[in-house]
Enzyme design. Structure first.
Site: not given
Length: 686
Positions: A370-372, A523-524, A551, A570, A574
């Site tokens: 997950d990016k963020t 990512t969103g 996701k 996180d 997720d």
């Protein structure tokens, strides 16, 4: 020493072999192992003292040395009976309580059967029934077994020491503030949510909480595995067991006792050590079969020797078979590796919740980040500033920061942080008004100022000058959002923010690629933002503009391509993806929901920890496999030798020698498992 009997009978339930024929005892109740090690240590030394005169007065030793001590005929049976009843009691009681009554005979049953057969035959011989006396062999056998168990319990207890070490991180008491402004020292059990406690420089935080006053560098290495202290200020969270190294803090308690992060870590380690992977279940089944194989081999051995006219030798060989086949090494092969892996990894900031997840990690060939908050910091910072002629950056930023000074939005906080970073004076705004979907406006030093995106300009009926267009276009190409500052009815500047990439992320991606593992990002955010991050990090696959509920579909997409996927995230959104992945890894700074869905938690929030988990998984599997090969190979060779297969070559194995061989086999397995401690999971070395 009579109390040892009572202690053993009282503690024996801690050795429930409920799902395991030999060593479930060594996989549970970690806090009891040091006590059991002490018990076996005391029994070993006392019974060794008793065994010496038994051996010295045996017919064999007297014949070797040519002496005949008066009354020596009664010393072996008297002291041998004491050794059987006292030194053999732990094995006899555990066999009855934990195996025979559960109808799952195993290691303790084999040991008990061996010493009982030797005792029965020897007692009968002393009473004139038959001529099969094994007093000295019985004494030596029990002493060696006690020694082996002492060392084994000691090894397992050391592996479980992480739980005790975690508990010791908490201070003995806390300094709580009182209504009159003073402080009082209270026990940790007296703390409740909402209390305010004082932590002096060098002191440990007694409970999870939020800093109400003060600032300090906090040593969180015992939780995250990271050695560098972390700067903490008012409003920041701190967790029990960490150390305020250079400042005094007043902390409002938000969690105590079993609700603290430290207690959660203890539960994770304990649950992981108690969980059963596929390899461990295989070892359990092998140990169960070994009991019946040993029993059959012992019976056949005795009958064969009786037909050969050697009943005494047959009984000795049968006892040797029972002893040497004890599934000590086989039963210890997996639990000890698991105990060491989970406890040593916890010290380095990697918390294994489920050993099946640890075992599966070695087969992962794709990692989805997950990016963020995982590959990026999860917080915005100012990355670009442009102004019109006649305005400098500091003047424009000071106005923008004044408007955003009370903002909760991440971009607003980024502007304020940038202004503070430049030591700019931030004026107090008046008449602050939020324009939903557009921005914020206020009066600053008598001047109307507004901050927002392109829709703000439309709303105010102003146009950005061409001098800002080039900068804005470049920011947009990289996926950045453009915000304008309007002062006195004119656009005076623009800026952009971004969620910065963690400096460790590139190293994590490179390390995974070096191990032949594909890396994907989800990512969103917009495709432009996602592609910019992917390009900078060298990521193979991108899933952008993904809705929170979808996701887990991205995980399914990768799995449909034949990939075994590890998902790293996180957030609450997720959790479904973490659960669907072959292995879910939660970043430690994330939510409880994400951690609950994951099999592994990276307490340090460092993406390089994923590489550490893979290395730990591969190393653990190697140790499990090596130990299983050794344990099964040892039994395949040792049982026939004990049964007399090499008697034609003059090679026999008395019961005491069988006990030594069995104990040595267990020690080999334990030492091999200890080598797992050498595997470094530190991010900089991963």
């Amino acid at each position: 020493m009579a109390h040892d009997h009572a202690t053993m009978s009282h503690e024996a339930p801690a050795h429930r072999h409920a799902e395991h024929t030999g060593h479930d005892a060594h996989a549970h109740h970690g806090t009891d192992h040091s006590g059991h090690a002490d018990l076996f240590r005391r029994l070993f030394w006392w019974n060794l003292l008793l065994a010496i005169p038994v051996i010295a007065t045996s017919e064999m030793v007297e014949g070797w040395l040519g002496y005949d001590l008066p009354g020596s005929a009664w010393i072996p049976p008297l002291l041998g009976t004491v050794i059987y009843a006292w030194g053999g009691w732990p094995f006899l009681s555990m066999a009855w309580r934990d195996e025979i009554t559960a109808r799952k005979p195993g290691m303790m049953t084999l040991i008990s059967l061996a010493i009982t057969v030797a005792f029965g035959a020897s007692a009968a011989s002393t009473l004139g029934i038959g001529d099969l006396s094994f007093w000295w062999e019985l004494a030596a056998l029990i002493v060696v077994m006690l020694l082996g168990h002492w060392q084994e319990m000691k090894a397992v207890g050391q592996a479980r020491g992480a739980l005790a070490a975690l508990a010791e991180l908490l201070p003995d008491d806390a300094e709580r503030t009182t209504a009159d402004g003073g402080t009082e020292h209270v026990g940790l059990a007296e703390l409740t949510t909402g209390d305010v406690v004082v932590v002096r420089p060098g002191g440990r935080v007694p409970a999870d909480g939020t800093i109400k006053k003060g600032r300090a560098s906090v040593d969180e290495s015992m939780i995250t595995g990271e050695s560098a202290p972390v700067a903490k200020d008012e409003g920041d969270r701190v967790v029990a067991g960490t150390v305020a190294t250079d400042g005094s803090l007043r902390i409002e308690v938000t969690a105590t006792g079993d609700e603290t992060a430290l207690a959660g870590i203890q539960r994770m380690v304990q649950e992981a050590q108690d969980s059963r992977s596929g390899t461990r279940r295989l070892a359990d089944r092998a140990a169960a079969w070994l009991f019946w194989i040993a029993l059959a081999a012992a019976a056949i051995t005795f009958v064969a020797h009786v037909f050969a006219g050697e009943p005494a030798q047959g009984l000795s060989a049968a006892v040797s078979v029972l002893v040497i086949a004890c599934p000590h090494a086989l039963g210890l092969a997996i639990p000890l590796v698991i105990a060491i892996a989970t406890s040593s990894s916890a010290k380095q900031g990697i918390l294994i919740k489920d050993t099946a997840a640890l075992e599966a990690m070695r087969t992962v060939d794709a990692v989805l980040f997950d990016k963020t908050g995982t590959l990026t910091e999860g917080s915005h910072e100012l990355t670009g500033v442009a102004t019109v002629d006649g305005w400098d950056e500091d003047r424009m930023l000071a106005l923008a920061a004044a408007v955003e000074s009370d903002a909760e939005h991440p971009i607003g906080r980024a502007v304020v942080a940038a202004a503070k970073g430049r030591d700019l004076t931030i004026a107090s705004p008046e008449d602050v008004e939020t324009l939903p979907g557009r921005g914020v406006r206020a009066t600053v030093d008598g001047q109307a100022v507004a901050v927002g995106g392109p829709s703000l300009l439309d709303h105010l009926g102003v146009t950005a000058p061409g001098s800002l267009d080039d900068a804005a276009a470049g920011w947009r190409d990289k996926g950045g959002a453009v915000l304008y500052v309007v002062a006195g009815g004119e656009v005076v500047g623009a800026f952009t923010t971004a969620d910065p990439i963690r400096p460790e992320s590139r190293q994590a991606v490179d390390a995974l690629h070096a191990r032949g593992i594909a890396v994907a990002l989800i990512t969103g955010d917009s495709a432009a933002v996602a592609n910019a991050v992917a390009a900078e990090l060298g990521i193979d696959d991108v899933f952008a503009e993904v809705l929170p509920d979808d996701k887990d579909k991205a995980v399914g997409d990768l799995q449909s391509r034949g990939k075994r996927v590890a998902m790293v995230g996180d957030g609450v959104n997720d959790a479904p993806a973490l659960a669907r992945a072959d292995v879910g890894l939660a970043i430690g700074a994330g939510t409880d929901v994400a951690m609950e869905a994951a099999g592994v938690v990276l307490a340090s929030s460092d993406p390089r920890g994923v590489v550490g988990v893979i290395e730990l998984s591969r190393a653990s599997y190697r140790k499990m496999r090596q130990n299983l090969v050794w344990a099964t190979g040892y039994n395949a060779v040792a049982i026939p030798v004990a049964a007399g297969a090499l008697q034609w070559a003059g090679i026999t194995m008395p019961p005491a020698v069988a006990a030594i061989a069995m104990s040595l086999s267990t020690i080999v397995v334990a030492l091999n498992a200890q080598l797992l401690r050498r595997v470094s999971l530190k991010p900089e070395e991963a």
